[in-house]
Motif scaffolding. Structure first.
Motif, PDB file in Angstrom:
ATOM      1  N   PHE A  10       0.799  -1.218   0.000  1.00  0.00           N
ATOM      2  CA  PHE A  10       0.000   0.000   0.000  1.00  0.00           C
ATOM      3  C   PHE A  10       0.834   1.272   0.000  1.00  0.00           C
ATOM      4  O   PHE A  10       0.289   2.370  -0.008  1.00  0.00           O
ATOM      5  CB  PHE A  10      -0.960   0.004   1.191  1.00  0.00           C
ATOM      6  CG  PHE A  10      -1.988  -1.082   1.102  1.00  0.00           C
ATOM      7  CD1 PHE A  10      -2.958  -1.052   0.119  1.00  0.00           C
ATOM      8  CD2 PHE A  10      -1.974  -2.141   1.977  1.00  0.00           C
ATOM      9  CE1 PHE A  10      -3.908  -2.056   0.018  1.00  0.00           C
ATOM     10  CE2 PHE A  10      -2.910  -3.155   1.896  1.00  0.00           C
ATOM     11  CZ  PHE A  10      -3.882  -3.113   0.915  1.00  0.00           C
ATOM     12  N   SER A 105      -3.473   9.853   8.287  1.00  0.00           N
ATOM     13  CA  SER A 105      -2.883   9.139   7.151  1.00  0.00           C
ATOM     14  C   SER A 105      -3.954   8.413   6.346  1.00  0.00           C
ATOM     15  O   SER A 105      -3.910   8.411   5.114  1.00  0.00           O
ATOM     16  CB  SER A 105      -1.839   8.139   7.637  1.00  0.00           C
ATOM     17  OG  SER A 105      -0.779   8.789   8.275  1.00  0.00           O
ATOM     18  N   MET A 109      -4.710   9.258   2.506  1.00  0.00           N
ATOM     19  CA  MET A 109      -4.592   8.219   1.488  1.00  0.00           C
ATOM     20  C   MET A 109      -5.896   8.060   0.716  1.00  0.00           C
ATOM     21  O   MET A 109      -5.887   7.829  -0.499  1.00  0.00           O
ATOM     22  CB  MET A 109      -4.180   6.892   2.125  1.00  0.00           C
ATOM     23  CG  MET A 109      -2.727   6.859   2.529  1.00  0.00           C
ATOM     24  SD  MET A 109      -2.246   5.380   3.440  1.00  0.00           S
ATOM     25  CE  MET A 109      -2.824   4.075   2.400  1.00  0.00           C
ATOM     26  N   GLY A 110      -7.025   8.172   1.412  1.00  0.00           N
ATOM     27  CA  GLY A 110      -8.314   8.088   0.748  1.00  0.00           C
ATOM     28  C   GLY A 110      -8.532   9.227  -0.236  1.00  0.00           C
ATOM     29  O   GLY A 110      -8.995   9.029  -1.363  1.00  0.00           O
ATOM     30  N   GLU A 112      -6.125  11.045  -1.659  1.00  0.00           N
ATOM     31  CA  GLU A 112      -5.158  10.875  -2.751  1.00  0.00           C
ATOM     32  C   GLU A 112      -5.627   9.803  -3.743  1.00  0.00           C
ATOM     33  O   GLU A 112      -5.500   9.974  -4.946  1.00  0.00           O
ATOM     34  CB  GLU A 112      -3.796  10.485  -2.161  1.00  0.00           C
ATOM     35  CG  GLU A 112      -2.703  10.359  -3.180  1.00  0.00           C
ATOM     36  CD  GLU A 112      -2.275  11.679  -3.787  1.00  0.00           C
ATOM     37  OE1 GLU A 112      -1.790  11.671  -4.935  1.00  0.00           O
ATOM     38  OE2 GLU A 112      -2.445  12.721  -3.122  1.00  0.00           O
ATOM     39  N   SER A 113      -6.182   8.716  -3.226  1.00  0.00           N
ATOM     40  CA  SER A 113      -6.681   7.657  -4.112  1.00  0.00           C
ATOM     41  C   SER A 113      -7.883   8.132  -4.933  1.00  0.00           C
ATOM     42  O   SER A 113      -7.988   7.817  -6.122  1.00  0.00           O
ATOM     43  CB  SER A 113      -7.087   6.429  -3.290  1.00  0.00           C
ATOM     44  OG  SER A 113      -5.972   5.910  -2.621  1.00  0.00           O
ATOM     45  N   THR A 114      -8.760   8.894  -4.308  1.00  0.00           N
ATOM     46  CA  THR A 114      -9.930   9.415  -5.029  1.00  0.00           C
ATOM     47  C   THR A 114      -9.495  10.376  -6.133  1.00  0.00           C
ATOM     48  O   THR A 114     -10.020  10.309  -7.245  1.00  0.00           O
ATOM     49  CB  THR A 114     -10.873  10.141  -4.040  1.00  0.00           C
ATOM     50  OG1 THR A 114     -11.233   9.235  -3.004  1.00  0.00           O
ATOM     51  CG2 THR A 114     -12.107  10.636  -4.739  1.00  0.00           C
ATOM     52  N   ALA A 116      -6.626  10.338  -7.664  1.00  0.00           N
ATOM     53  CA  ALA A 116      -5.941   9.561  -8.699  1.00  0.00           C
ATOM     54  C   ALA A 116      -6.921   8.825  -9.609  1.00  0.00           C
ATOM     55  O   ALA A 116      -6.652   8.639 -10.805  1.00  0.00           O
ATOM     56  CB  ALA A 116      -4.983   8.557  -8.055  1.00  0.00           C
ATOM     57  N   ILE A 117      -8.051   8.426  -9.066  1.00  0.00           N
ATOM     58  CA  ILE A 117      -9.044   7.722  -9.868  1.00  0.00           C
ATOM     59  C   ILE A 117      -9.684   8.658 -10.882  1.00  0.00           C
ATOM     60  O   ILE A 117      -9.913   8.286 -12.021  1.00  0.00           O
ATOM     61  CB  ILE A 117     -10.118   7.078  -8.967  1.00  0.00           C
ATOM     62  CG1 ILE A 117      -9.507   5.916  -8.192  1.00  0.00           C
ATOM     63  CG2 ILE A 117     -11.317   6.617  -9.785  1.00  0.00           C
ATOM     64  CD1 ILE A 117     -10.432   5.311  -7.154  1.00  0.00           C
TER      65      ILE A 117
END
Length: 118
Positions: A10, A105, A109-110, A112-114, A116-117
């Motif tokens: 991860f 964190s 991370m959530g 950043e992932s959203t 990136a999607i």
């Protein structure tokens, strides 16, 4: 070993996983915090050496991060020491700070992932 595997999969530091794990196993919060910090030190040092050897290290950025990390550690350690002294050495503040870092964190991370999607 499992914490290292999950951290690698991860892209998170092992201290984020092992800090709460040590608390759950009943390790004193000061010991868990120091152990996590030691793991982070070795992980970041190894990464820096790898970037240096590969020629990818940006020296001005690395110097800025070094100074910022040192100052943040100094302020955090001073504040935590003052808080522990004023509260009669309650170690729950350390456990709450570890939990707060993990929560921040997870949210970061959530986000950043959203991003990136989309």
């Amino acid at each position: 070993i499992i914490a290292g595997l999950v951290a690698g999969m991860f892209g998170i530091g092992g201290g984020i996983i092992k800090g709460p794990l040590l608390l759950q196993l009943g390790v004193h919060p000061q010991v868990a915090s120091a152990t996590s910090a030691c793991m982070i030190l070795f992980t970041s040092s190894t990464s820096t050496i790898c970037f240096l050897i590969s020629g990818y290290l940006v020296y001005d950025y690395a110097a800025f991060c070094l100074v910022l990390g040192f100052l943040a550690t100094l302020v955090g350690q001073t504040a935590m020491s003052a808080l522990l002294e004023s509260s009669g050495k309650r170690s729950s503040y350390i456990a709450f700070s570890i939990g707060g870092v993990v929560a921040i964190s997870a949210v970061a991370m959530g986000i950043e992932s959203t991003i990136a999607i989309f």
